[in-house]
Write a protein that holds these residues in place. Structure first.
Motif, PDB file in Angstrom:
ATOM      1  N   THR A 112      19.930  54.630   4.687  1.00 43.13           N
ATOM      2  CA  THR A 112      18.803  55.098   3.897  1.00 43.13           C
ATOM      3  C   THR A 112      18.300  53.925   3.081  1.00 43.13           C
ATOM      4  O   THR A 112      19.045  53.347   2.294  1.00 43.13           O
ATOM      5  CB  THR A 112      19.215  56.260   2.971  1.00 43.13           C
ATOM      6  N   GLU A 127      15.616  52.393   0.313  1.00 47.61           N
ATOM      7  CA  GLU A 127      14.787  52.853  -0.797  1.00 47.61           C
ATOM      8  C   GLU A 127      13.323  52.631  -0.471  1.00 47.61           C
ATOM      9  O   GLU A 127      12.889  51.515  -0.184  1.00 47.61           O
ATOM     10  CB  GLU A 127      15.155  52.112  -2.082  1.00 47.61           C
ATOM     11  N   TRP A 141      13.737  56.308   5.085  1.00 53.89           N
ATOM     12  CA  TRP A 141      13.312  55.849   3.784  1.00 53.89           C
ATOM     13  C   TRP A 141      13.229  57.043   2.850  1.00 53.89           C
ATOM     14  O   TRP A 141      12.711  58.096   3.218  1.00 53.89           O
ATOM     15  CB  TRP A 141      11.942  55.169   3.874  1.00 53.89           C
ATOM     16  N   PRO A 164      14.236  56.986  -4.721  1.00 51.45           N
ATOM     17  CA  PRO A 164      15.483  57.157  -5.459  1.00 51.45           C
ATOM     18  C   PRO A 164      15.544  58.458  -6.270  1.00 51.45           C
ATOM     19  O   PRO A 164      16.636  58.971  -6.513  1.00 51.45           O
ATOM     20  CB  PRO A 164      15.553  55.923  -6.365  1.00 51.45           C
ATOM     21  N   GLU A 178      17.145  60.822  -3.723  1.00 52.53           N
ATOM     22  CA  GLU A 178      18.454  60.529  -3.132  1.00 52.53           C
ATOM     23  C   GLU A 178      19.329  59.742  -4.104  1.00 52.53           C
ATOM     24  O   GLU A 178      19.219  58.525  -4.222  1.00 52.53           O
ATOM     25  CB  GLU A 178      18.288  59.750  -1.822  1.00 52.53           C
ATOM     26  N   LEU A 201      21.199  56.300  -3.488  1.00 51.75           N
ATOM     27  CA  LEU A 201      20.515  55.016  -3.669  1.00 51.75           C
ATOM     28  C   LEU A 201      20.828  54.397  -5.033  1.00 51.75           C
ATOM     29  O   LEU A 201      20.749  53.180  -5.207  1.00 51.75           O
ATOM     30  CB  LEU A 201      19.003  55.188  -3.513  1.00 51.75           C
ATOM     31  N   ASP A 241      21.674  50.443  -6.139  1.00 52.50           N
ATOM     32  CA  ASP A 241      20.907  49.781  -7.200  1.00 52.50           C
ATOM     33  C   ASP A 241      21.844  49.195  -8.250  1.00 52.50           C
ATOM     34  O   ASP A 241      21.675  48.055  -8.689  1.00 52.50           O
ATOM     35  CB  ASP A 241      19.940  50.778  -7.844  1.00 52.50           C
TER      36      ASP A 241
END
Length: 166
Positions: A90, A92, A123, A126, A129, A132, A136
């Motif tokens: 996945t 971002e 895609w 954030p 999901e 993500l 980060d």
């Protein structure tokens, strides 16, 4: 650029753990919006989660466009994930236009046989999901480590693989 590798059976538990780290009315956890004290709390929490992280690093000069450096990191990140037999990644979402550039990169490296057809990419934003957020935070901790701030990264060292790109 960072990725976290999480077994699909652990997704819901990790999402819940990440959600519990949000403060106030924030819709997401974001490294740049957190204090230094919270950075350490976040990294220590991520270090306890059932995941591994992978970070591609390209130290580039001012003359190199950001998107070029990003593409180099994304290509190597996808290659490493592919080699680790990750089936779904996945990414971002930045915008439809920028996501299309990522997709064109993926198509190009597949065509050049530098990426298998077995890894799939989607895609997501954030806010949609929470998984993500972990990537980060790892990217933030590594960036700060490169700048001489070690606490966050030190909490993640046993779970983080760094790949430097020339």
């Amino acid at each position: 650029m960072a990725a976290v590798i999480i077994d699909s059976a652990d997704h819901e538990g990790v999402r819940a753990d990440l959600e519990s780290l949000r403060t106030g009315k924030s819709r997401r956890l974001h490294w740049r919006e957190e204090s230094s004290t919270r950075h350490l709390v976040i990294c220590e929490a991520i270090a306890r989660m059932p995941l591994q992280s992978l970070v591609t690093i390209h130290i580039f000069s001012r003359g190199v466009p950001y998107e070029r450096a990003r593409r180099l990191c994304l290509e190597r990140l996808l290659h490493e994930l592919d080699q680790a037999r990750v089936g779904l990644t996945t990414i971002e979402s930045r915008s439809a236009k920028m996501d299309r550039l990522d997709l064109l990169l993926i198509m190009g490296i597949r065509k050049a046989k530098r990426l298998s057809d077995t890894i799939r990419a989607i895609w997501q934003y954030p806010e949609e999901e929470p998984l993500l957020w972990a990537a980060d935070a790892v990217a933030g901790a590594v960036t700060w480590w490169l700048d001489g701030r070690f606490d966050g990264f030190n909490a993640l060292t046993g779970r983080t693989h760094l790949v430097f790109i020339d």
